[in-house]
Design a protein around this motif. Sequence first.
Motif, PDB file in Angstrom:
ATOM      1  N   HIS A   1      -2.426  -1.461  -5.464  1.00  0.00           N
ATOM      2  CA  HIS A   1      -2.496  -2.180  -4.191  1.00  0.00           C
ATOM      3  C   HIS A   1      -3.744  -3.045  -4.178  1.00  0.00           C
ATOM      4  CE1 HIS A   1      -3.619  -2.218   0.272  1.00  0.00           C
ATOM      5  NE2 HIS A   1      -2.660  -3.100   0.090  1.00  0.00           N
ATOM      6  N   ASP A   2      -3.554  -4.357  -4.107  1.00  0.00           N
ATOM      7  CA  ASP A   2      -4.671  -5.298  -4.200  1.00  0.00           C
ATOM      8  C   ASP A   2      -4.238  -6.587  -3.505  1.00  0.00           C
ATOM      9  OD1 ASP A   2      -6.665  -7.086  -4.913  1.00  0.00           O
ATOM     10  OD2 ASP A   2      -6.815  -6.371  -6.981  1.00  0.00           O
ATOM     11  N   THR A   3      -4.529  -6.686  -2.212  1.00  0.00           N
ATOM     12  CA  THR A   3      -4.094  -7.869  -1.455  1.00  0.00           C
ATOM     13  C   THR A   3      -4.780  -9.141  -1.941  1.00  0.00           C
ATOM     14  OG1 THR A   3      -5.723  -7.335   0.254  1.00  0.00           O
ATOM     15  CG2 THR A   3      -3.478  -6.571   0.614  1.00  0.00           C
ATOM     16  N   ALA A   4      -6.029  -9.025  -2.390  1.00  0.00           N
ATOM     17  CA  ALA A   4      -6.724 -10.214  -2.896  1.00  0.00           C
ATOM     18  C   ALA A   4      -6.014 -10.740  -4.142  1.00  0.00           C
ATOM     19  CB  ALA A   4      -8.182  -9.881  -3.209  1.00  0.00           C
ATOM     20  N   ARG A   5      -5.602  -9.836  -5.017  1.00  0.00           N
ATOM     21  CA  ARG A   5      -4.875 -10.256  -6.216  1.00  0.00           C
ATOM     22  C   ARG A   5      -3.528 -10.863  -5.832  1.00  0.00           C
ATOM     23  NH1 ARG A   5      -4.517 -12.839 -10.612  1.00  0.00           N
ATOM     24  NH2 ARG A   5      -3.078 -12.011 -12.186  1.00  0.00           N
ATOM     25  N   ALA A   6      -2.848 -10.263  -4.864  1.00  0.00           N
ATOM     26  CA  ALA A   6      -1.568 -10.800  -4.414  1.00  0.00           C
ATOM     27  C   ALA A   6      -1.735 -12.220  -3.871  1.00  0.00           C
ATOM     28  CB  ALA A   6      -0.957  -9.889  -3.353  1.00  0.00           C
ATOM     29  N   GLU A   7      -2.750 -12.422  -3.053  1.00  0.00           N
ATOM     30  CA  GLU A   7      -2.976 -13.756  -2.469  1.00  0.00           C
ATOM     31  C   GLU A   7      -3.324 -14.773  -3.554  1.00  0.00           C
ATOM     32  OE1 GLU A   7      -3.665 -14.582   1.164  1.00  0.00           O
ATOM     33  OE2 GLU A   7      -4.283 -12.655   2.007  1.00  0.00           O
ATOM     34  N   ALA A   8      -4.121 -14.341  -4.546  1.00  0.00           N
ATOM     35  CA  ALA A   8      -4.505 -15.260  -5.618  1.00  0.00           C
ATOM     36  C   ALA A   8      -3.281 -15.681  -6.435  1.00  0.00           C
ATOM     37  CB  ALA A   8      -5.549 -14.603  -6.516  1.00  0.00           C
ATOM     38  N   LEU A   9      -2.405 -14.744  -6.718  1.00  0.00           N
ATOM     39  CA  LEU A   9      -1.188 -15.068  -7.469  1.00  0.00           C
ATOM     40  C   LEU A   9      -0.332 -16.087  -6.720  1.00  0.00           C
ATOM     41  CD1 LEU A   9      -0.237 -11.490  -8.716  1.00  0.00           C
ATOM     42  CD2 LEU A   9      -0.625 -13.484 -10.200  1.00  0.00           C
ATOM     43  N   LEU A  10      -0.217 -15.896  -5.409  1.00  0.00           N
ATOM     44  CA  LEU A  10       0.600 -16.820  -4.610  1.00  0.00           C
ATOM     45  C   LEU A  10      -0.061 -18.197  -4.533  1.00  0.00           C
ATOM     46  CD1 LEU A  10       1.720 -14.375  -1.777  1.00  0.00           C
ATOM     47  CD2 LEU A  10       3.091 -15.240  -3.688  1.00  0.00           C
TER      48      LEU A  10
ATOM     49  N   ASP B   1       0.863  -1.190   0.000  1.00  0.00           N
ATOM     50  CA  ASP B   1       0.000   0.000   0.000  1.00  0.00           C
ATOM     51  C   ASP B   1       0.901   1.242   0.000  1.00  0.00           C
ATOM     52  OD1 ASP B   1      -1.836   2.015   0.357  1.00  0.00           O
ATOM     53  OD2 ASP B   1      -2.876   1.061   2.041  1.00  0.00           O
ATOM     54  N   LYS B   2       1.251   1.697  -1.191  1.00  0.00           N
ATOM     55  CA  LYS B   2       2.173   2.821  -1.300  1.00  0.00           C
ATOM     56  C   LYS B   2       1.576   4.116  -0.751  1.00  0.00           C
ATOM     57  CE  LYS B   2       4.251   0.949  -5.515  1.00  0.00           C
ATOM     58  NZ  LYS B   2       4.516   1.217  -6.948  1.00  0.00           N
ATOM     59  N   ASP B   3       0.272   4.273  -0.911  1.00  0.00           N
ATOM     60  CA  ASP B   3      -0.348   5.498  -0.398  1.00  0.00           C
ATOM     61  C   ASP B   3      -0.219   5.580   1.121  1.00  0.00           C
ATOM     62  OD1 ASP B   3      -1.097   6.416  -2.918  1.00  0.00           O
ATOM     63  OD2 ASP B   3      -3.026   5.362  -2.858  1.00  0.00           O
ATOM     64  N   ALA B   4      -0.389   4.448   1.798  1.00  0.00           N
ATOM     65  CA  ALA B   4      -0.205   4.424   3.254  1.00  0.00           C
ATOM     66  C   ALA B   4       1.245   4.715   3.613  1.00  0.00           C
ATOM     67  CB  ALA B   4      -0.642   3.078   3.815  1.00  0.00           C
TER      68      ALA B   4
ATOM     69  N   VAL C   1       3.414   6.531   1.793  1.00  0.00           N
ATOM     70  CA  VAL C   1       3.673   7.949   1.532  1.00  0.00           C
ATOM     71  C   VAL C   1       3.146   8.804   2.674  1.00  0.00           C
ATOM     72  CG1 VAL C   1       2.987   9.879   0.063  1.00  0.00           C
ATOM     73  CG2 VAL C   1       3.808   7.758  -0.973  1.00  0.00           C
ATOM     74  N   LYS C   2       1.996   8.450   3.194  1.00  0.00           N
ATOM     75  CA  LYS C   2       1.399   9.220   4.288  1.00  0.00           C
ATOM     76  C   LYS C   2       2.090   8.950   5.619  1.00  0.00           C
ATOM     77  CE  LYS C   2      -3.032  10.129   6.598  1.00  0.00           C
ATOM     78  NZ  LYS C   2      -4.488   9.779   6.639  1.00  0.00           N
ATOM     79  N   GLY C   3       2.339   7.684   5.924  1.00  0.00           N
ATOM     80  CA  GLY C   3       2.839   7.329   7.245  1.00  0.00           C
ATOM     81  C   GLY C   3       4.328   7.516   7.425  1.00  0.00           C
ATOM     82  N   ILE C   4       5.118   7.260   6.370  1.00  0.00           N
ATOM     83  CA  ILE C   4       6.576   7.361   6.477  1.00  0.00           C
ATOM     84  C   ILE C   4       7.086   8.670   5.897  1.00  0.00           C
ATOM     85  CG2 ILE C   4       8.765   6.375   5.692  1.00  0.00           C
ATOM     86  CD1 ILE C   4       7.535   3.630   5.906  1.00  0.00           C
ATOM     87  N   PHE C   5       6.568   9.040   4.733  1.00  0.00           N
ATOM     88  CA  PHE C   5       7.069  10.233   4.046  1.00  0.00           C
ATOM     89  C   PHE C   5       6.292  11.494   4.401  1.00  0.00           C
ATOM     90  CE2 PHE C   5       8.557   6.697   1.520  1.00  0.00           C
ATOM     91  CZ  PHE C   5       9.877   7.053   1.276  1.00  0.00           C
ATOM     92  N   LEU C   6       5.229  11.320   5.207  1.00  0.00           N
ATOM     93  CA  LEU C   6       4.432  12.461   5.643  1.00  0.00           C
ATOM     94  C   LEU C   6       4.003  13.318   4.449  1.00  0.00           C
ATOM     95  CD1 LEU C   6       6.636  13.459   8.719  1.00  0.00           C
ATOM     96  CD2 LEU C   6       4.762  11.800   8.602  1.00  0.00           C
ATOM     97  N   ASN C   7       3.693  12.615   3.345  1.00  0.00           N
ATOM     98  CA  ASN C   7       3.264  13.230   2.084  1.00  0.00           C
ATOM     99  C   ASN C   7       4.320  14.153   1.473  1.00  0.00           C
ATOM    100  OD1 ASN C   7       0.621  12.011   1.999  1.00  0.00           O
ATOM    101  ND2 ASN C   7       0.029  13.426   3.636  1.00  0.00           N
TER     102      ASN C   7
END
Length: 554
Positions: A364-373, A328-331, A333-339
């Motif tokens: 960002h798509d955890t369902a897609r990531a899990e399906a690929l794995l 989740d890059k948006d999270a 950018v917000k949480g670490i890079f403070l935007n």
Amino acid sequence: MPIRPPSAAALFPRPRLRALLLPVLAALMLFALVLAGGPATHLAAYAADAPADTLRYSWPSNVGELNPHKYSPNQMFAQGMVYEPLVKYAKGGAIEPCLAESWTVSPDGKVYTFTLRKGVTFSDGTPFDSQAVRMNFETVLANRARHDWLELVAQIDRVETPDARTVRLVLKNAYYPALQELALIRPVRFLSPSAFPPSGNTNDSIKAPIGTGPWKLVETRKGEHDVFERNDAYWGKKPAIRRIVVKVVPDPNTRLVALQAGELDLVFGGGGHGGGQISLDAFDALKKGGAYAAFLSPPQASRVIALNSKSGPTADIAVRKAILHAIDKDAMVKGIFLNAEQRADALFPPTAPYCDLKLAPYAHDTARAEALLDEAGWKRSAPKGPRMKDGKPLSVDLCFVGNDALQKAIAEFLQSELARVGVRANLIGEEEDAIGERQKNGAFGMVFGDTWGAPYDPHSFVSSMRVPSHADYQAQLGLPMKADIDANIGKVLLTTDETARRNLYRDILTTLHEQAVYLPLTYQSSMVVHTARVDGVRFGAMDSEIPFEDMRLK
């Protein structure tokens, strides 16, 4: 690995609480370090006698012997202080005169003729002339293998010197980025002939770091500091500051303490250049506090993780794609890079030449990531913990520079995100040189490997992808089309057809994107924090340079 102090974010998870308590934490840390006789003691002892014409800066290591033709442990910002190029790279991509006052290019693009500036001397008084230029080019060409990441070196056929002020570079083929690569901080900059070793080959050593630039290295104390003084014989505008002391401060928290205690005047870095000089949490707190000037550069390059396609679980393209979808890059950018930085969805920023390709991002798509794995046979054996396949856990080594506060914070975030989809990221934090060795030999699952920004991107960066000693080569080594990628890189650097060049870059970058070899994170910026004592601070045209010569002390 030595135990590092916890980050401010770990101690104070709430941003407002961090902003209030960081100064208190810094003061307590400084007091503890002084009592312990640690790095802050040296800083305080030196600062007590700091003259009014001395700027105090810091770096994680000593600057090295400052051989202009070699790499680590020579630090680029310091090489740029001492040595100069024939032409320089300026804002907006312009190429401007430097040691060459003018130049011409033959109609076929193979011959560059430079007229050297009059009256220039090296800082030891040796004249700068065509023979000095030729001597430096010849030692670079004698060590082509060391510089095989730079296509210009491979393309130089010979160097001619018709007279003392004329230098002619004859290339094997027309090479469109030639002037940009002549402007780089290394390896084509100029050492005084008096400083060459008896062998004439600077790959052996140099006698002293003597250039034509505005600064001279006058003292080095291992693990303590390097001292630069103004070159009063400089041909150009002379710096206002007489002396720069670069203290060796490996730890970002210690650097923050030193800045707040008044032992440093300047923090500069934080993108690819200088790593995490201080954490973005600390930067944000200092900026909001108002006691310091604090600002960020425009985006300069891409912050990237390279994934190993040759060995380990990431040799499977499904695992690589799952990793890209899991973050989740948006999270972040917000949480670490403070935007403060923008999310990156491609290897290069769209502002880089030939790179605005509008490739579909890995959302960002955890369902897609899990399906690929799942499809790749990596199954969950428990609600928590890594997935398993053939009795082995889905485990990937994520390697980063251990004393880089920002890389550490990003690595911890990625570890948490990957754990959600059943990928265990083993965090390996080591010294910068050790991480460099991993990049060279492929001993990583994932590793930080940022792009280089202007004027390197994309041509110099993609050129280096063909060199085994670079992380990108190692990351791509398992791709079935690696030979085709390398062949296309060779073509794109030499073609004189603009349409063909655009199409080749599209093919190269699209293939790498579709093969999920890179996890782009953000388009990175560098930071500056300085006290009221310093004025005239600005960013250079290249991320790897610090324009000390423009700074003044009040």
